[in-house]
Enzyme design. Sequence first.
Site, PDB file in Angstrom:
ATOM      1  N   LEU A   1      -5.127   7.570   0.506  1.00 31.17           N
ATOM      2  CA  LEU A   1      -3.742   7.213   0.849  1.00 31.17           C
ATOM      3  C   LEU A   1      -3.496   7.075   2.354  1.00 31.17           C
ATOM      4  CD1 LEU A   1      -1.656   9.385  -1.685  1.00 31.17           C
ATOM      5  CD2 LEU A   1      -2.355   7.004  -1.913  1.00 31.17           C
TER       6      LEU A   1
ATOM      7  N   THR B   1      -6.888   4.038 -11.184  1.00 33.01           N
ATOM      8  CA  THR B   1      -8.347   4.125 -11.312  1.00 33.01           C
ATOM      9  C   THR B   1      -8.772   5.361 -12.110  1.00 33.01           C
ATOM     10  OG1 THR B   1      -8.436   5.320  -9.234  1.00 33.01           O
ATOM     11  CG2 THR B   1      -8.761   2.935  -9.140  1.00 33.01           C
TER      12      THR B   1
ATOM     13  N   ALA C   1     -12.263   5.954  -2.370  1.00 30.11           N
ATOM     14  CA  ALA C   1     -11.612   7.232  -2.066  1.00 30.11           C
ATOM     15  C   ALA C   1     -11.030   7.099  -0.662  1.00 30.11           C
ATOM     16  CB  ALA C   1     -12.602   8.385  -2.149  1.00 30.11           C
TER      17      ALA C   1
ATOM     18  N   LYS D   1       0.855  -1.191   0.000  1.00 34.18           N
ATOM     19  CA  LYS D   1       0.000   0.000   0.000  1.00 34.18           C
ATOM     20  C   LYS D   1       0.891   1.241   0.000  1.00 34.18           C
ATOM     21  CE  LYS D   1      -3.734   2.158   2.577  1.00 34.18           C
ATOM     22  NZ  LYS D   1      -4.331   2.659   1.336  1.00 34.18           N
TER      23      LYS D   1
ATOM     24  N   CYS E   1      -2.871   8.881  -7.952  1.00 38.10           N
ATOM     25  CA  CYS E   1      -3.988   8.688  -7.027  1.00 38.10           C
ATOM     26  C   CYS E   1      -5.002   9.811  -7.233  1.00 38.10           C
ATOM     27  CB  CYS E   1      -3.516   8.701  -5.574  1.00 38.10           C
ATOM     28  SG  CYS E   1      -4.903   8.555  -4.436  1.00 38.10           S
TER      29      CYS E   1
ATOM     30  N   LYS F   1       3.419   4.524 -11.972  1.00 41.86           N
ATOM     31  CA  LYS F   1       2.017   4.129 -12.157  1.00 41.86           C
ATOM     32  C   LYS F   1       1.263   5.249 -12.850  1.00 41.86           C
ATOM     33  CE  LYS F   1      -1.682   1.685  -9.776  1.00 41.86           C
ATOM     34  NZ  LYS F   1      -1.972   0.917  -8.552  1.00 41.86           N
TER      35      LYS F   1
END
Lengths: 304, 258
Positions: A73, A193, A70, A45, A130, A165
């Site tokens: 983080l 996403t 959502a 994570k 993110c 990413k």
Amino acid sequence: MTDLAVSIPGLQLKNPVMPASGCFGFGQEFSEFFDLSKLGALVLKAATLKPRYGNETPRVAETHSGMLNAIGLQNPGVKQIIQDELPFLDSYQVPIIANVAGSTVEEYVEVAKTISQSSNIQALELNISCPNVKEGGIQFGTDPKRSANVTEQVKKVTNKPVYVKLSPNVTNIVAMAKAQASAGADGLSMINTLTAMKMDLNTQKPVLANVTGGLSGPAIKPIAIRMIYQVRQEVDLPIIGMGGITSSEDVLEFLLAGANAVAIGTANFQNPYICSNIIDELPSTLEKYGYSSVQNCSAKGVTE
Amino acid sequence: MIKEEWMTIVQNKPLALDTYEMILSGELADFIPDSGQFLHIRIGEGMTHLLRRPISITNVNPEGKRITIIYKMIGEGTKWLKEQQPGHKLHVLGPRGNGFPVEDVKYEKILLVGGGVGVPPLYYLARKLINQHNQVITVLGFQTKKAVFYEKKFAQLGNMLLVTEDGTAGFKGRVTDFLPSFRDEIDRYYTCGPAGMLKAVTKCMDTIPGFLSLEERMGCGIGACFACVCKTSDPHDHKGYRKICKDGPVFSAREVIL
């Protein structure tokens, strides 16, 4: 005998299957269901410099063949991750990829520097995509210049390979990938996403406390396949493909589109054994379609 | 210890307004140590529904290898659940979470406060407490008469006070209107219900040891995804949070910020 092994910068994977960052915590919870040594790799994570509480709840919502999240983080901070979470993974024979996040370039650099000192981390995944944090994250991931700058600065402080990413929330994914290749990225992870939203008819308000969230699951698989395919035509970097994978057939589809390895995200929530099951089923699926190895399969993606 | 099972639906019937009672049969019934734990139930066929639904355990009958759950039809997942017929199998992860701590609770006078679909886990809890020679008083709150369920079952276990917001059954009002009268006579309390009710109950009972069960939309249900967290009130806790699915869903009233 089908050869599942994959070799990409910094990573000798016994098979191409790894859990996607954020869907597998730091591994411990899933060790209750199967032997983590079975995984090709394990992606942690996201880590930030300081502890982050994340967003208010509700943080998840189901959508057709997908879900919104959502989380924001939430993590205990890079130092606590090294101290409290990594020792548990010592007993497993699995390469570990650390997901690095931040609100500023300086934070990415500090987190990357700190976690690179941990000997059991084999590679970094830069989370510049993110969608659920106000600062950083996707702000870097949708601008080729800014995202390249993060990678350049991080590369200066780490000797680990850096996978970046990518966010699908862009018009031109190839431009983003090319910018990363020029910046010195060792590989790409794609896709993160898609920014999305759901309304609650009873309250007549957004379901998620954060209003918007990231859409994942099989609903986004065709987008992931398309983006990987487009990037593969123009960029030589290895790609860890992800976005709605739920079966060994899906893995083959990603490999054929041009991915070298794959990550399983949302499907872990429906079935905590999914990574293990897919690894078991992959040899016969590859064989069925005439492949003797994963490498052959990805190579086809490159040459077409 | 088993962690998952395809459990067979024995019964699935309406119990009250939008509320259904389901009885599941399987080996898992032998492995439910605590009241307040939940089953994480896979919904639908294929990949349409990716998130399981956490449903608290209402009752366990190990002899018959049966587990009772009660759920409210709120969205598409629970709508699918209500349409499942006896004989159909459901994939269940469980028991998940930490339930109500009752091991050393004996010969006490205990208050249970349940609101709406928060009532179910209190039933298995009440049965356990009575087996351990405690006296149980239950205050059950519902919005209206049509939503009321299990009031007779609780009445069989001890004093039961029924409250509805519109006064169509039992006393009119909210559960918290009736709590002060019990405050001086009870040793501890357990509560489960909507967040607003939990807040009001814990505030009203702040001098008494209490435990509450929290509800939240969950992702993985096993503690990995950080979807269902709440803030902890422990200032010395560097994490600052608790995972509802893994650390809870039951917490000491003093452990979490509502």
